[in-house]
Design a protein around this motif. Structure first.
Motif, short mmCIF file in Angstrom:
data_model
loop_
_atom_site.label_atom_id
_atom_site.label_comp_id
_atom_site.label_asym_id
_atom_site.label_seq_id
_atom_site.Cartn_x
_atom_site.Cartn_y
_atom_site.Cartn_z
N PHE A 42 124.51 39.79 14.95
CA PHE A 42 124.99 40.22 16.27
C PHE A 42 123.83 40.88 17.01
O PHE A 42 122.79 41.18 16.40
CB PHE A 42 126.19 41.16 16.16
N VAL A 48 122.42 43.87 19.87
CA VAL A 48 122.68 45.17 20.49
C VAL A 48 121.82 45.26 21.74
O VAL A 48 120.60 45.06 21.68
CB VAL A 48 122.32 46.33 19.53
N ASP A 91 120.14 47.37 24.63
CA ASP A 91 119.74 48.76 24.87
C ASP A 91 118.77 48.78 26.05
O ASP A 91 117.75 48.08 26.02
CB ASP A 91 119.08 49.32 23.60
N TYR A 149 116.68 50.97 26.93
CA TYR A 149 115.40 51.62 26.64
C TYR A 149 114.60 50.89 25.57
O TYR A 149 113.38 50.82 25.61
CB TYR A 149 115.63 53.07 26.21
N PHE A 150 115.28 50.37 24.58
CA PHE A 150 114.59 49.72 23.46
C PHE A 150 114.69 48.19 23.52
O PHE A 150 114.18 47.51 22.65
CB PHE A 150 115.17 50.22 22.13
N ILE A 177 118.27 43.95 20.75
CA ILE A 177 117.93 43.91 19.32
C ILE A 177 118.85 42.93 18.63
O ILE A 177 120.09 43.08 18.69
CB ILE A 177 118.06 45.32 18.69
N LYS A 195 120.34 41.58 15.32
CA LYS A 195 120.51 42.06 13.94
C LYS A 195 120.99 40.92 13.06
O LYS A 195 122.00 40.29 13.36
CB LYS A 195 121.51 43.20 13.90
N LEU A 215 122.05 40.61 9.21
CA LEU A 215 122.33 41.51 8.09
C LEU A 215 122.99 40.74 6.95
O LEU A 215 123.78 39.81 7.18
CB LEU A 215 123.26 42.63 8.54
N ASP A 249 123.39 46.97 3.93
CA ASP A 249 122.95 46.64 5.29
C ASP A 249 124.10 46.64 6.29
O ASP A 249 123.92 47.01 7.45
CB ASP A 249 122.29 45.26 5.30
#
Lengths: 253, 146
Positions: A152, A154, A156, A158-159, A162, A164, A166, A209
């Motif tokens: 999935f 994410v 963000d 600011y970052f 992302i 993932k 897992l 994880d």
């Protein structure tokens, strides 16, 4: 929590009701000089006081798992069941395989696959049934070993986004079950029945994880109580030849 | 005992109503409040800016606030903030455990942040109040006494 308390209280009432019956009064010691028919009739073994001898083995398959495997696109699995007749008690066991595949909201995926087993004891409440049909209460301990994976993303501000990916390679889980159900003789060795399960207290190790979502044989890990249902067909193999039932003869006056 | 099978069946079918709730309490913002030593109420402080190591983001430029809400990185286990006050500069490094959770196919997957700890800081008095990042008006994760 409220549902757990109610369910446990209900099961305690059932078990207390089953065990709370008054035992039959102990017959007076026999007088050896008494040769009447009534005295000899007392010497016959009590049919309710059954010995722990292995009478039969019964194995079967869960039809609901077969149906779900064929019709539910997110489920792949099977389950076989068996029990050993010890008289009033039955040693029971189940073995199965379970795989789930979900599309998760937000463009993610989840999948798991693994095997499980359950073992426990059933108490047959139909003590006098000549065909040994069952209405039972029992408990099981269940254990599963499986892998699970998810992807999935994410978002963000600011970052950045992302992604993932897992995977929990080897997860083990254990839980308890209170069970009830019926087993009914249909024809010769062919039996059918159902089992209702109240599964509780799942414990998981190895979900490093990704927090475990679904446990094979149990269901959603986030639920401290989970319900299950099996509809089963069995074949019964007797271990010793069963004597034909004698017709009841009226006593002489 | 006569109604026992019926009661058990009702209990069994109650599982059909057991759908997951899409109640998402996770957030990636850590709330840091300021207090003067010897007081229990939040203290309004003047912040020139707060920066986040590893990004070019600048937060709270020339603001007077009693607390700040700063993001953590979902793909890391620690984050470093640099607080620029009019007369001094301080750093705060926080560690945490990102926990990846699937709430359900309809709800989606989320990252929950737990085990919040202070790894290093130049502040003299810092303590963790709530070690899990959750949504809420009165949630405070870190308290800094100035």
């Amino acid at each position: 929590m409220w549902r757990l308390s109610c369910s446990l209280a209900l099961c305690c009432c059932i078990i207390a009701g089953a065990f709370g019956q008054q035992p039959p009064p102990t017959p007076p010691p026999l007088d050896e000089s008494d040769t009447t028919e009534a005295a000899y009739r007392e010497k016959k073994p009590d049919s309710l006081r059954q010995k722990f001898t292995i009478r039969s083995f019964r194995f079967g398959v869960d039809l609901l798992s077969v149906y779900r495997d064929a019709k539910v696109p997110t489920f792949k699995g099977w389950e076989v069941n068996g029990d050993i007749d010890l008289g009033k008690f039955y040693l029971s066991g189940d073995v199965g395989n379970w795989g789930r595949t979900y599309d998760v909201a937000g463009g993610g995926t989840y999948e798991n696959n693994g095997s499980y087993w359950r073992a426990g004891l059933d108490l047959n409440l139909l003590k006098k049934d000549p065909d040994r049909n069952m209405f039972f209460l029992g408990f099981r301990y269940g254990r599963a070993t499986f892998r699970e994976a998810s992807t999935f993303s994410v978002s963000d501000p600011y970052f950045g986004d992302i992604q993932k990916t897992l995977e929990n390679e080897e997860v083990t889980a254990g839980w308890g079950e209170l069970v009830t159900g019926l087993r009914v003789k249909i024809w010769k060795g062919f039996w059918m029945g159902y089992t209702g399960r109240m599964k509780f207290s799942p414990k998981v190790t190895g979900d490093t994880d990704l927090k475990t979502y679904d446990i094979p044989g149990y269901g959603l890990f986030s639920r401290s109580i989970y319900w299950g249902f099996n509809y089963q067909v069995f074949w019964r193999i007797p271990f010793k030849r069963e004597k034909p039932k004698k017709p009841l003869v009226p006593l002489k006056q | 005992m006569r109604f026992l099978p019926l009661g058990l069946l009702i209990l069994l079918f109650s599982a059909c109503l057991d759908q997951p709730d899409c109640l998402v309490t996770s957030t990636n913002k850590a709330v840091i409040s300021f207090k003067k030593i010897g007081t229990i109420n939040d203290t309004v402080v003047t912040i020139s800016s707060v920066t986040l190591r590893g990004t070019d983001s600048i937060f709270y430029r020339d603001k007077k606030v009693p607390s700040v809400s700063l993001p953590v990185n979902a793909s890391a286990t620690q984050v470093t903030y640099r607080f620029n006050f009019p007369t001094r500069t301080d750093t705060l490094q926080l560690g945490y455990t990102p926990q990846n959770v699937i709430l359900g196919p309809e709800c989606g997957a989320f990252v929950f942040y737990t085990n919040l700890v202070v790894l290093s800081t130049s502040f003299t008095n810092v303590r963790i109040i709530t070690n899990q990042l959750t949504k809420g008006d009165k949630i405070v994760n870190v308290e800094i006494k100035l």
